[in-house]
Write a protein that holds these residues in place. Structure first.
Motif, PDB file in Angstrom:
ATOM      1  N   LEU A 125       0.812  -1.214   0.000  1.00 33.09           N
ATOM      2  CA  LEU A 125       0.000   0.000   0.000  1.00 33.09           C
ATOM      3  C   LEU A 125       0.849   1.269   0.000  1.00 33.09           C
TER       4      LEU A 125
ATOM      5  N   ASP B 240      -5.286   5.008  -2.317  1.00 34.86           N
ATOM      6  CA  ASP B 240      -4.825   3.656  -2.647  1.00 34.86           C
ATOM      7  C   ASP B 240      -3.938   3.665  -3.889  1.00 34.86           C
TER       8      ASP B 240
ATOM      9  N   LEU C  93      -7.770  -1.700   1.636  1.00 35.40           N
ATOM     10  CA  LEU C  93      -7.841  -0.453   0.894  1.00 35.40           C
ATOM     11  C   LEU C  93      -8.527   0.623   1.725  1.00 35.40           C
ATOM     12  N   LYS C  94      -8.049   1.865   1.579  1.00 39.07           N
ATOM     13  CA  LYS C  94      -8.550   2.972   2.392  1.00 39.07           C
ATOM     14  C   LYS C  94      -9.452   3.917   1.617  1.00 39.07           C
TER      15      LYS C  94
END
Length: 240
Positions: free
Chosen positions: A49, A77, A71-72
């Motif tokens: 990431l 990302d 994932l943010k």
């Protein structure tokens, strides 16, 4: 329109046995970016990431399951590209607007066809470049964009993309793009300073230009329709 890959490195994710097969791709990527091999293991996903783009020579299912839950958000990302086994296609799974499409096209020089699915790549419309002070609110930017569009006789429905400098990642511009429901592109200082464009007061923050440069960089034709306009703490330019 050009995409954008951040200054973070590109990870080439593969099994160690495939390194020699993929080495020509790394050489091509290194001409423009900085790429490094990362060998697959089940606990590798968190560290990936930190990269700007992941190019995976793995089954798409492995990649999806590995990244799922980690994932943010689409603005932070990494872009993700999956290569098929015969190295005929580079499929952009994520982050097309933020460098994935651009990197996939770079790989075309190795005979790998880029598979682009983002609608923005095939659409026409205006590119809105925006600069703003730290203390402005999303409403200030929305108002400024609407006023600029009025000057060229257009509305938000005519906008293909909104663009600003990479330093604004994580700022209120994300809320603006979400509320307008338009793609957002971040342009790096290096990309702006490489452009043939007039200098503005933005040189004080290390870039030659903000609104006009971002509008032109993200446009289809590079034609500037509306030079920089200042609305309070917000600057807006429009290109197509």
């Amino acid at each position: 329109m050009r995409g954008h890959i951040s200054t973070r490195k590109i990870a080439i994710l593969c099994f160690k046995k495939d390194r020699d097969k993929l080495k020509p791709l790394k050489d091509i990527l290194d001409e423009r970016y900085s790429a490094e091999f990362i060998y697959y293991s089940q606990d590798i996903w968190d560290s990936l990431l930190n990269y700007g783009c992941i190019i995976a020579y793995l089954a798409a299912g492995i990649v999806v399951r590995g990244l799922c839950g980690k994932l943010k958000g689409k603005w932070v990302d990494p872009a993700v590209i999956v290569l098929d086994k015969p190295l005929k296609h580079a499929v952009v799974l994520m982050g097309g607007h933020h460098g994935g499409n651009e990197v996939a096209r770079v790989l075309e020089s190795a005979g790998i066809e880029a598979v682009i699915t983002t609608a923005m790549e095939f659409s026409h419309g205006l590119s809105v470049g925006v600069g703003f002070r730290r203390d402005v609110e999303a409403e200030d930017i929305i108002r400024a964009i609407n006023l600029a569009l009025e000057e060229v006789g257009a509305g938000i429905e005519d906008v293909r993309v909104i663009a600003t400098v990479e330093a604004k990642k994580g700022s209120v511009i994300v809320d603006v793009a979400d509320r307008f429901k338009r793609p957002l592109i971040f342009v790096s200082a290096e990309e702006i300073n490489a452009m043939d464009i007039r200098e503005t007061e933005a040189v004080k923050i290390g870039v030659r230009n903000v609104a006009e440069a971002c509008a032109i960089f993200s446009s289809n034709t590079g034609e500037l329709l509306l030079p920089k306009r200042v609305y309070g703490g917000v600057t807006v330019a429009i290109a197509r």
